[in-house]
Motif scaffolding. Structure first.
Motif, PDB file in Angstrom:
ATOM      1  N   UNK A 263       0.826  -1.207   0.000  1.00 45.97           N
ATOM      2  CA  UNK A 263       0.000   0.000   0.000  1.00 45.97           C
ATOM      3  C   UNK A 263       0.861   1.259   0.000  1.00 45.97           C
ATOM      4  N   UNK A 264       1.958   1.243   0.769  1.00 48.43           N
ATOM      5  CA  UNK A 264       2.857   2.404   0.798  1.00 48.43           C
ATOM      6  C   UNK A 264       3.491   2.640  -0.568  1.00 48.43           C
ATOM      7  N   UNK A 265       3.929   1.564  -1.210  1.00 51.11           N
ATOM      8  CA  UNK A 265       4.527   1.697  -2.540  1.00 51.11           C
ATOM      9  C   UNK A 265       3.545   2.339  -3.500  1.00 51.11           C
ATOM     10  N   UNK A 266       2.322   1.866  -3.501  1.00 52.36           N
ATOM     11  CA  UNK A 266       1.319   2.399  -4.424  1.00 52.36           C
ATOM     12  C   UNK A 266       0.959   3.840  -4.088  1.00 52.36           C
ATOM     13  N   UNK A 267       0.916   4.173  -2.787  1.00 43.35           N
ATOM     14  CA  UNK A 267       0.601   5.542  -2.387  1.00 43.35           C
ATOM     15  C   UNK A 267       1.684   6.516  -2.831  1.00 43.35           C
ATOM     16  N   UNK A 268       2.908   6.024  -2.974  1.00 41.67           N
ATOM     17  CA  UNK A 268       4.013   6.855  -3.447  1.00 41.67           C
ATOM     18  C   UNK A 268       4.109   6.875  -4.971  1.00 41.67           C
ATOM     19  N   UNK A 269       3.184   6.201  -5.644  1.00 42.34           N
ATOM     20  CA  UNK A 269       3.227   6.144  -7.099  1.00 42.34           C
ATOM     21  C   UNK A 269       4.246   5.158  -7.612  1.00 42.34           C
ATOM     22  N   UNK A 270       4.590   4.160  -6.793  1.00 48.90           N
ATOM     23  CA  UNK A 270       5.611   3.175  -7.145  1.00 48.90           C
ATOM     24  C   UNK A 270       4.980   1.799  -7.307  1.00 48.90           C
ATOM     25  N   UNK A 271       5.654   0.960  -8.093  1.00 49.19           N
ATOM     26  CA  UNK A 271       5.189  -0.411  -8.249  1.00 49.19           C
ATOM     27  C   UNK A 271       5.558  -1.284  -7.075  1.00 49.19           C
ATOM     28  N   UNK A 272       6.682  -0.960  -6.421  1.00 46.62           N
ATOM     29  CA  UNK A 272       7.138  -1.734  -5.282  1.00 46.62           C
ATOM     30  C   UNK A 272       8.325  -1.073  -4.624  1.00 46.62           C
ATOM     31  N   UNK A 273       8.652  -1.519  -3.405  1.00 45.26           N
ATOM     32  CA  UNK A 273       9.783  -0.971  -2.660  1.00 45.26           C
ATOM     33  C   UNK A 273      10.534  -2.114  -1.980  1.00 45.26           C
ATOM     34  N   UNK A 274      11.834  -1.876  -1.733  1.00 44.54           N
ATOM     35  CA  UNK A 274      12.659  -2.848  -1.020  1.00 44.54           C
ATOM     36  C   UNK A 274      13.654  -2.095  -0.155  1.00 44.54           C
ATOM     37  N   UNK A 275      13.985  -2.682   0.979  1.00 45.91           N
ATOM     38  CA  UNK A 275      14.958  -2.080   1.889  1.00 45.91           C
ATOM     39  C   UNK A 275      16.148  -3.020   2.040  1.00 45.91           C
ATOM     40  N   UNK A 276      17.342  -2.473   1.869  1.00 43.64           N
ATOM     41  CA  UNK A 276      18.580  -3.207   2.124  1.00 43.64           C
ATOM     42  C   UNK A 276      19.384  -2.456   3.168  1.00 43.64           C
ATOM     43  N   UNK A 277      19.939  -3.193   4.103  1.00 37.87           N
ATOM     44  CA  UNK A 277      20.853  -2.624   5.092  1.00 37.87           C
ATOM     45  C   UNK A 277      22.231  -3.183   4.802  1.00 37.87           C
ATOM     46  N   UNK A 278      23.179  -2.291   4.499  1.00 29.92           N
ATOM     47  CA  UNK A 278      24.453  -2.763   4.002  1.00 29.92           C
ATOM     48  C   UNK A 278      24.201  -3.447   2.665  1.00 29.92           C
ATOM     49  N   UNK A 279      24.651  -4.685   2.535  1.00 26.73           N
ATOM     50  CA  UNK A 279      24.373  -5.458   1.319  1.00 26.73           C
ATOM     51  C   UNK A 279      23.326  -6.537   1.580  1.00 26.73           C
ATOM     52  N   UNK A 280      22.595  -6.418   2.684  1.00 26.10           N
ATOM     53  CA  UNK A 280      21.634  -7.437   3.066  1.00 26.10           C
ATOM     54  C   UNK A 280      20.209  -6.968   2.803  1.00 26.10           C
ATOM     55  N   UNK A 281      19.472  -7.697   1.964  1.00 22.97           N
ATOM     56  CA  UNK A 281      18.069  -7.410   1.706  1.00 22.97           C
ATOM     57  C   UNK A 281      17.244  -7.846   2.913  1.00 22.97           C
ATOM     58  N   UNK A 282      16.492  -6.922   3.515  1.00 14.51           N
ATOM     59  CA  UNK A 282      15.733  -7.257   4.725  1.00 14.51           C
ATOM     60  C   UNK A 282      14.224  -7.066   4.571  1.00 14.51           C
ATOM     61  N   UNK A 283      13.788  -6.395   3.522  1.00 16.08           N
ATOM     62  CA  UNK A 283      12.345  -6.119   3.377  1.00 16.08           C
ATOM     63  C   UNK A 283      12.053  -5.845   1.914  1.00 16.08           C
ATOM     64  N   UNK A 284      10.953  -6.412   1.387  1.00 21.32           N
ATOM     65  CA  UNK A 284      10.524  -6.053   0.038  1.00 21.32           C
ATOM     66  C   UNK A 284       9.026  -6.275  -0.087  1.00 21.32           C
ATOM     67  N   UNK A 285       8.391  -5.472  -0.940  1.00 24.20           N
ATOM     68  CA  UNK A 285       6.942  -5.530  -1.073  1.00 24.20           C
ATOM     69  C   UNK A 285       6.479  -6.536  -2.110  1.00 24.20           C
ATOM     70  N   UNK A 286       7.357  -6.898  -3.061  1.00 21.23           N
ATOM     71  CA  UNK A 286       6.960  -7.814  -4.123  1.00 21.23           C
ATOM     72  C   UNK A 286       8.199  -8.446  -4.738  1.00 21.23           C
ATOM     73  N   UNK A 287       7.995  -9.474  -5.560  1.00 20.75           N
ATOM     74  CA  UNK A 287       9.119 -10.224  -6.124  1.00 20.75           C
ATOM     75  C   UNK A 287       9.997  -9.366  -7.038  1.00 20.75           C
ATOM     76  N   UNK A 288       9.392  -8.416  -7.761  1.00 22.50           N
ATOM     77  CA  UNK A 288      10.187  -7.566  -8.660  1.00 22.50           C
ATOM     78  C   UNK A 288      11.160  -6.703  -7.860  1.00 22.50           C
TER      79      UNK A 288
END
Length: 224
Positions: free
Chosen positions: A27-52
């Protein structure tokens, strides 16, 4: 701040379950006009909204290319409003792979935990063009909220779930990558850095995700 983002930020509870966090991230991604979002800390992926979103982070890690790797000013959003035009010269492999995923634009916010710059939040769009000033500002608010969620659900607390790769969860999605790197290092008698390079190369040439490639190495399925 728009009402949609305001209500989303107010609705996110520290004790939210996995499905609620996933729906919130989408919902946050779409509210920002984005297809999806992901968070990485350092080189580690820790959160993503969708597979893309996860795949885009994976490609940056595998290729060593992409806008999330070179955040120079920690107070600025890196905008790539036209991926094909701006990245083909600078990061040709990443641009080609991203365009194959039908990605037209990328936006990267630095993630801060307290006063420390800890990583990035990357959003994508399937149409070219810049974000509005309001979307950029609201993106910072979402980034801060996600950083807080990461701290509340840090994967060390749920070590048995590391590497599950579910959207909307806080996991160490590359735990198996680190394990496979160690396996290759021992088997091939090379440094960890070279072993990781070989793992990345295998993932890229096979067209499979880094995590799937790592799992096969751990299971001794790949030819050495």
């Amino acid at each position: 701040m728009g009402a949609t983002i305001r209500s989303l930020l107010a609705s996110l509870r520290p004790g939210a379950g996995e499905e609620e966090r996933r729906e919130w991230a989408v919902a946050c991604a779409h509210a920002l006009g984005l297809g999806g979002i992901a968070v990485s800390l350092g080189r580690e992926l820790v959160w993503f909204s969708d597979d893309t979103s996860a795949r885009l982070e994976d490609l940056q890690f595998v290729l060593g290319q992409g806008p999330g790797l070179l955040i120079g000013d920690e107070t600025e959003v890196r905008q790539v409003p036209d991926l094909g035009r701006l990245l083909t010269q600078q990061w040709p492999q990443f641009a080609a792979e991203a365009e194959a995923l039908d990605i037209a634009a990328l936006f990267v916010w630095p993630v801060h935990i307290g006063a420390v710059s800890a990583g990035t939040m990357t959003g994508y769009r399937r149409t070219p063009g810049p974000l509005t000033r309001q979307q950029l500002t609201e993106g910072w608010l979402v980034t801060d909220a996600l950083a807080e969620q990461v701290l509340h659900h840090w994967p060390a607390v749920h070590a048995s779930r590391n590497g599950t790769g579910h959207s909307g969860t806080v996991d160490l999605h590359r735990a198996e990558v680190h394990q496979a790197t160690g396996v290759l290092s021992v088997q091939l008698g090379v440094s960890l850095a070279e072993a990781l390079d070989r793992l990345r190369s295998e993932a890229y040439t096979s067209g499979r995700s880094l995590t799937d490639t790592a799992r096969d190495i751990i299971k001794r399925k790949l030819p050495q």
